[in-house]
Structures are given as structure tokens and as C-alpha cells.
Design a protein around this motif. Structure first.
Motif, PDB file in Angstrom:
ATOM      1  N   LYS A   1       0.798  -1.232   0.000  1.00  0.00           N
ATOM      2  CA  LYS A   1       0.000   0.000   0.000  1.00  0.00           C
ATOM      3  C   LYS A   1       0.825   1.274   0.000  1.00  0.00           C
ATOM      4  O   LYS A   1       0.370   2.310  -0.479  1.00  0.00           O
ATOM      5  CB  LYS A   1      -0.947   0.003   1.214  1.00  0.00           C
ATOM      6  CG  LYS A   1      -2.029  -1.061   1.141  1.00  0.00           C
ATOM      7  CD  LYS A   1      -3.098  -0.848   2.210  1.00  0.00           C
ATOM      8  CE  LYS A   1      -4.250  -1.827   2.028  1.00  0.00           C
ATOM      9  NZ  LYS A   1      -5.363  -1.580   2.980  1.00  0.00           N
ATOM     10  N   LEU A   2       2.044   1.192   0.552  1.00  0.00           N
ATOM     11  CA  LEU A   2       2.907   2.375   0.627  1.00  0.00           C
ATOM     12  C   LEU A   2       4.344   1.953   0.337  1.00  0.00           C
ATOM     13  O   LEU A   2       4.760   0.845   0.678  1.00  0.00           O
ATOM     14  CB  LEU A   2       2.845   3.016   2.013  1.00  0.00           C
ATOM     15  CG  LEU A   2       1.494   3.604   2.446  1.00  0.00           C
ATOM     16  CD1 LEU A   2       1.402   3.657   3.964  1.00  0.00           C
ATOM     17  CD2 LEU A   2       1.300   4.997   1.862  1.00  0.00           C
ATOM     18  N   ILE A   3       5.109   2.866  -0.279  1.00  0.00           N
ATOM     19  CA  ILE A   3       6.526   2.598  -0.522  1.00  0.00           C
ATOM     20  C   ILE A   3       7.347   3.785  -0.036  1.00  0.00           C
ATOM     21  O   ILE A   3       6.916   4.939  -0.115  1.00  0.00           O
ATOM     22  CB  ILE A   3       6.828   2.329  -2.010  1.00  0.00           C
ATOM     23  CG1 ILE A   3       6.304   3.460  -2.901  1.00  0.00           C
ATOM     24  CG2 ILE A   3       6.273   0.994  -2.442  1.00  0.00           C
ATOM     25  CD1 ILE A   3       6.729   3.338  -4.352  1.00  0.00           C
ATOM     26  N   GLY A   4       8.548   3.474   0.470  1.00  0.00           N
ATOM     27  CA  GLY A   4       9.476   4.509   0.906  1.00  0.00           C
ATOM     28  C   GLY A   4      10.700   4.501   0.027  1.00  0.00           C
ATOM     29  O   GLY A   4      11.261   3.444  -0.259  1.00  0.00           O
ATOM     30  N   LEU A   5      11.107   5.681  -0.416  1.00  0.00           N
ATOM     31  CA  LEU A   5      12.227   5.788  -1.350  1.00  0.00           C
ATOM     32  C   LEU A   5      13.218   6.856  -0.919  1.00  0.00           C
ATOM     33  O   LEU A   5      13.639   7.682  -1.723  1.00  0.00           O
ATOM     34  CB  LEU A   5      11.718   6.111  -2.761  1.00  0.00           C
ATOM     35  CG  LEU A   5      10.896   5.019  -3.441  1.00  0.00           C
ATOM     36  CD1 LEU A   5      10.226   5.545  -4.689  1.00  0.00           C
ATOM     37  CD2 LEU A   5      11.798   3.851  -3.804  1.00  0.00           C
ATOM     38  N   GLY A   6      13.591   6.881   0.349  1.00  0.00           N
ATOM     39  CA  GLY A   6      14.562   7.871   0.786  1.00  0.00           C
ATOM     40  C   GLY A   6      14.431   8.171   2.259  1.00  0.00           C
ATOM     41  O   GLY A   6      13.554   7.650   2.951  1.00  0.00           O
ATOM     42  N   GLU A   7      15.327   9.066   2.733  1.00  0.00           N
ATOM     43  CA  GLU A   7      15.380   9.423   4.141  1.00  0.00           C
ATOM     44  C   GLU A   7      14.594  10.682   4.460  1.00  0.00           C
ATOM     45  O   GLU A   7      14.460  11.062   5.621  1.00  0.00           O
ATOM     46  CB  GLU A   7      16.844   9.625   4.567  1.00  0.00           C
ATOM     47  CG  GLU A   7      17.722   8.393   4.386  1.00  0.00           C
ATOM     48  CD  GLU A   7      17.271   7.239   5.264  1.00  0.00           C
ATOM     49  OE1 GLU A   7      16.759   7.489   6.366  1.00  0.00           O
ATOM     50  OE2 GLU A   7      17.414   6.077   4.829  1.00  0.00           O
ATOM     51  N   GLY A   8      14.087  11.376   3.446  1.00  0.00           N
ATOM     52  CA  GLY A   8      13.373  12.626   3.675  1.00  0.00           C
ATOM     53  C   GLY A   8      12.043  12.418   4.381  1.00  0.00           C
ATOM     54  O   GLY A   8      11.466  11.327   4.360  1.00  0.00           O
ATOM     55  N   ALA A   9      11.539  13.494   5.000  1.00  0.00           N
ATOM     56  CA  ALA A   9      10.296  13.418   5.773  1.00  0.00           C
ATOM     57  C   ALA A   9       9.102  13.035   4.905  1.00  0.00           C
ATOM     58  O   ALA A   9       8.161  12.401   5.380  1.00  0.00           O
ATOM     59  CB  ALA A   9      10.035  14.750   6.476  1.00  0.00           C
ATOM     60  N   ASP A  10       9.134  13.414   3.634  1.00  0.00           N
ATOM     61  CA  ASP A  10       8.009  13.130   2.744  1.00  0.00           C
ATOM     62  C   ASP A  10       8.340  12.076   1.695  1.00  0.00           C
ATOM     63  O   ASP A  10       7.732  12.026   0.626  1.00  0.00           O
ATOM     64  CB  ASP A  10       7.535  14.426   2.069  1.00  0.00           C
ATOM     65  CG  ASP A  10       6.891  15.382   3.048  1.00  0.00           C
ATOM     66  OD1 ASP A  10       6.132  14.910   3.916  1.00  0.00           O
ATOM     67  OD2 ASP A  10       7.140  16.595   2.972  1.00  0.00           O
ATOM     68  N   ASP A  11       9.309  11.217   2.001  1.00  0.00           N
ATOM     69  CA  ASP A  11       9.700  10.147   1.077  1.00  0.00           C
ATOM     70  C   ASP A  11       8.908   8.868   1.336  1.00  0.00           C
ATOM     71  O   ASP A  11       9.468   7.769   1.422  1.00  0.00           O
ATOM     72  CB  ASP A  11      11.200   9.868   1.182  1.00  0.00           C
ATOM     73  CG  ASP A  11      12.022  10.985   0.563  1.00  0.00           C
ATOM     74  OD1 ASP A  11      11.456  11.783  -0.192  1.00  0.00           O
ATOM     75  OD2 ASP A  11      13.228  11.059   0.846  1.00  0.00           O
ATOM     76  N   LEU A  12       7.609   9.007   1.465  1.00  0.00           N
ATOM     77  CA  LEU A  12       6.695   7.870   1.596  1.00  0.00           C
ATOM     78  C   LEU A  12       5.453   8.219   0.801  1.00  0.00           C
ATOM     79  O   LEU A  12       4.924   9.331   0.926  1.00  0.00           O
ATOM     80  CB  LEU A  12       6.339   7.631   3.066  1.00  0.00           C
ATOM     81  CG  LEU A  12       5.430   6.422   3.357  1.00  0.00           C
ATOM     82  CD1 LEU A  12       6.227   5.120   3.211  1.00  0.00           C
ATOM     83  CD2 LEU A  12       4.839   6.507   4.757  1.00  0.00           C
ATOM     84  N   ALA A  13       4.994   7.289  -0.035  1.00  0.00           N
ATOM     85  CA  ALA A  13       3.862   7.613  -0.906  1.00  0.00           C
ATOM     86  C   ALA A  13       3.005   6.379  -1.162  1.00  0.00           C
ATOM     87  O   ALA A  13       3.484   5.248  -1.047  1.00  0.00           O
ATOM     88  CB  ALA A  13       4.374   8.167  -2.243  1.00  0.00           C
ATOM     89  N   PRO A  14       1.743   6.593  -1.517  1.00  0.00           N
ATOM     90  CA  PRO A  14       0.870   5.474  -1.881  1.00  0.00           C
ATOM     91  C   PRO A  14       1.438   4.723  -3.081  1.00  0.00           C
ATOM     92  O   PRO A  14       2.025   5.318  -3.983  1.00  0.00           O
ATOM     93  CB  PRO A  14      -0.457   6.163  -2.221  1.00  0.00           C
ATOM     94  CG  PRO A  14      -0.417   7.466  -1.493  1.00  0.00           C
ATOM     95  CD  PRO A  14       1.020   7.880  -1.506  1.00  0.00           C
ATOM     96  N   PHE A  15       1.245   3.407  -3.087  1.00  0.00           N
ATOM     97  CA  PHE A  15       1.764   2.565  -4.156  1.00  0.00           C
ATOM     98  C   PHE A  15       0.687   2.321  -5.197  1.00  0.00           C
ATOM     99  O   PHE A  15      -0.474   2.059  -4.867  1.00  0.00           O
ATOM    100  CB  PHE A  15       2.219   1.220  -3.571  1.00  0.00           C
ATOM    101  CG  PHE A  15       2.740   0.244  -4.599  1.00  0.00           C
ATOM    102  CD1 PHE A  15       4.062   0.273  -4.986  1.00  0.00           C
ATOM    103  CD2 PHE A  15       1.890  -0.693  -5.175  1.00  0.00           C
ATOM    104  CE1 PHE A  15       4.548  -0.628  -5.923  1.00  0.00           C
ATOM    105  CE2 PHE A  15       2.365  -1.601  -6.114  1.00  0.00           C
ATOM    106  CZ  PHE A  15       3.704  -1.566  -6.489  1.00  0.00           C
TER     107      PHE A  15
END
Length: 400
Positions: free
Chosen positions: A374-388
Motif C-alpha cells: 500500500k505504501l513505498i518509501g524511497l529515501g530518508e526525507g520526511a516526505d519520502d513515503l507515498a501510496p503505491f
């Protein structure tokens, strides 16, 4: 006799006038020594009174009356104890721009996977050796044995029937098959709305080291960007820094965190209080972070089972999100199986996907657990998480 009397009177008047003149010419008291009542038109400055702590305060004195001492103290105390201005809250990035940025990162991290397959399928002659290379590429991308054989068979059939070798046609063929493997029919929506007069409740589970607490904080930002009211529950009471870390994430976007000041407190109790606070505040979502200990399945089952039972005394648990580290590959699948046996996992959060070229792990996990990413993370930033999304994921894999 009369002349003597007149002379005496004149002399007395002269002496009296001289004395009055001398008195009128007395010097004014030095500045700072004035102690009497001050007229409104007096040009001299008002006196300064020492305030507690060595500071001073200038007072406006009522006419013909000195200011009382307690008034001076009151004004100074009010000045010292004034609350500082509230810090400005951060504004999380909107989902649209976040997805575009994350797809660009996914393109870079998984470029070898997509480019490798396209290059192999675009050869003028595809023989058995080429199909072996395609199979090896898919296995190295952690697609899994069964999904790999299935995809290779489907590609063989379509290439044989359609006989295509043009790059754009090959790209579209591969895109269609990969999207079908990722399965766009899966429901990837998050339970993030109030229902039956109470907030949606989400348990976030996973082993330590996968970025679970950070993921909860980032998920709160995703929901705040969608104008959701969120409450966080720090039920990972066995790791000293977890509660503080989660509270910091919440404070940055104005989200309250329910936590225990006592390390090792009962996590079920903290989870219960978090849901109670969410009900009281009429929040949309309550996110509960849980401990990631995995000494053995029995302890994990007891702890997570207790948390879920205690929460359900006042609200249903709508979502159980399992956080997995994409770089662990097949080891992540083993973790996923253990958690799936303990709790009813409803969705996967796949972190650190930018640190691996093994994008096939998405398909493997979904096949093993039967639940969507449902969600993927692609980095260390605060907003580096998004719906898949299946389409967005595959397009990033195959982009130039």
C-alpha cells in the motif's frame, strides 16, 4: 519716636524680603533622589524602582500617588512568564508531487532491472539462452521462482505469436505483463476515515531496524497532507528512544502523541489510551506504533494479540500495516510470514526501495501473503513515503 518706629518697620520688611529671595534660589535635588509627589507638568523623569532579579521597570505614576510595590512585582512576573510563540508547523508535501518525485527515484534505483529485460526482449533473435538470461534477471530481482516461471511462459507465448522486436512494442508488451503480475485489482486504499462515530485504528507492526517508527511518523504526514486529524500512540515501550522519536514526528505537523513516561510500560495500555484520546478528539485516524521484538513467535503473538484485544474493547482495528525493508529480499518474506501468522495483516509498507534493484520483491510479497503493498518509501526525507500504484511502479521500472 514716630520716626524711629517707621525706620524699624522698613528695616524689617527689607530683611524679610532678602530671606525670601535667598530661599527661592535653593538648588534642585539631583536626578534620582526625588522622593515626593510629582506634578503632571514637572519636567523631571519619573523615578525607577528596582525589580526582583535585578531588572527594572518604569511605572506610570497616578497623579499625587506612588505606585504600590506589588504592582511592580506583578508586571515583572507577567513579563518573565509570558509563553513563547508557538513554532510554525511544517506543511507536508501533497501526494501528487510526492509520487512524481518518488517515481523518479525508483527509475534510478531499479533501472538495471527494467533496462535489462527490455534489452533482452529486443534482440533480433531470442533463443533458449536468451530466455535463460531473462529468467535469471527476474530471479535476481527477487520476483520469486513461481512468479518468474509464470512471467517467462507468458512472455514466450506472446513473443512467439506476435513476433515483435520493435523497442516500443516490446516495452508495451513487457509493461502489460508486469502490471498484471503486480495486480492493479488489489485494494490499496488506507482505512483513514471515521466510521460509526469513531476514528479508524491502524496498527503498524514489523521487526526492529526496518524503520517502523519513522514510517509511522511519515504516514502521519501523508494523512495530514490529506487534511486528516491524526493521533499517534507510542506503544513501542521497550525501546527507549521510540516514544520520543514518534512525539517529535508528530509535533512537527501538530499531531498529538499518547505515550508513557515509564520505560517498559504495558504497550496494550498505551494503545488503549491512544484510541481513547482519538475518540475524545474526534480524530479521523489513530496510528499505533508497536514493538518490533521477534525473539520467538509465541511472545510476539501474545503481545500483539493483547494489544489488539484491548483496543477492540472500545474500537475495531481497521488496518494492520506490516513494514518491511526491501533490501532484505527473501529474508523479508520470512518476517512477513511470521507476522501474517500472528495478526491479520491488511497491507505492506515497503521501505528503502531506492536502495535495491530488486523491484520484484513487490510481486513476491503480495503472492506470499495475499495482501497488497500500500505504501513505498524511497529515501530518508520526511516526505519520502507515498501510496503505491501498480501502473506507476511498472512505468518507473521501464522508463528511459
Amino acid at each position: 519716636m514716630e520716626i524711629v518706629l517707621i525706620i524699624s518697620v522698613v528695616l524689617a520688611l527689607l530683611v524679610g524680603g532678602l530671606i525670601v529671595g535667598l530661599l527661592d534660589r535653593r538648588p534642585a535635588p539631583p536626578k534620582g533622589s526625588y522622593q515626593g509627589v510629582r506634578d503632571a507638568d514637572d519636567p523631571r523623569p519619573a523615578p525607577r524602582h528596582a525589580a526582583p532579579g535585578g531588572s527594572t521597570a518604569v511605572l506610570e505614576r497616578p497623579e499625587a500617588e506612588e505606585a504600590p510595590v506589588d504592582l511592580v512585582e506583578q508586571e515583572v512576573v507577567e513579563e518573565v512568564e509570558a509563553e513563547p510563540a508557538a513554532p510554525e508547523l511544517e506543511r507536508p508535501e501533497a501526494a501528487g508531487s510526492r509520487l512524481a518525485r518518488l517515481r523518479a527515484r525508483l527509475l534510478k534505483s531499479n533501472n538495471v532491472f527494467g533496462k535489462g529485460l527490455l534489452a533482452l526482449l529486443s534482440r533480433d533473435r531470442i533463443d533458449e539462452d536468451t530466455w535463460d538470461e531473462i529468467e535469471e534477471t527476474l530471479l535476481m530481482a527477487d520476483l520469486g521462482t513461481e512468479p518468474t516461471m509464470e512471467l517467462v511462459d507468458r512472455l514466450k507465448s506472446r513473443v512467439t505469436v506476435e513476433g515483435t522486436r520493435e523497442p516500443e512494442q516490446v516495452r508495451e508488451l513487457l509493461r502489460e505483463e508486469l502490471v498484471a503480475m503486480v495486480d492493479p485489482s488489489m485494494d490499496r486504499r488506507l482505512a483513514a476515515s471515521r466510521r460509526d462515530g469513531r476514528p479508524a485504528v491502524t496498527l503498524v507492526v514489523g521487526v526492529n531496524g526496518v524503520g517502523k517508527t519513522t514510517t509511522v511518523g511519515k504516514l502521519a504526514r501523508v494523512l495530514v497532507a490529506e487534511d486528516r486529524d491524526v493521533v499517534l500512540g507510542a506503544a513501542d515501550t521497550f525501546r527507549a528512544a521510540a516514544a520520543e522519536q514518534l512525539a517529535t514526528w508528530g509535533a512537527r505537523v501538530g499531531v498529538p502523541t499518547v505515550r508513557s513516561e515509564k520505560e517498559g510500560a504495558d504497550p496494550a495500555s498505551v494503545a488503549y489510551e491512544a484510541v481513547a484520546e482519538g475518540i475524545r478528539l474526534e480524530a479521523d485516524v489513530v496510528l499505533v506504533d508497536t514493538a518490533g521484538r521477534l525473539q520467538n513467535k509465541s511472545n510476539l503473538m501474545d503481545e500483539l494479540g493483547k494489544i489488539k484485544r484491548v483496543i477492540e474493547k472500545q474500537a475495531e482495528v481497521d488496518e494492520v500495516l506490516l513494514v518491511l525493508d526491501a533490501t532484505t529480499g527473501q529474508n523479508g518474506l520470512t518476517q512477513a510470514k511470521v507476522f501474517a501468522e500472528v495478526v491479520d495483516v491488511t497491507g505492506i509498507v515497503l521501505t528503502k526501495l531506492d536502495g535495491t534493484a530488486k523491484g520484484g520483491i513487490v510481486v513476491a510479497i503480495q503472492r506470499q501473503l495475499g495482501v497488497p503493498v500500500k505504501l513505498i518509501g524511497l529515501g530518508e526525507g520526511a516526505d519520502d513515503l507515498a501510496p503505491f500504484t501498480a501502473e506507476g511502479f511498472v512505468d518507473a521500472l521501464l522508463a528511459d
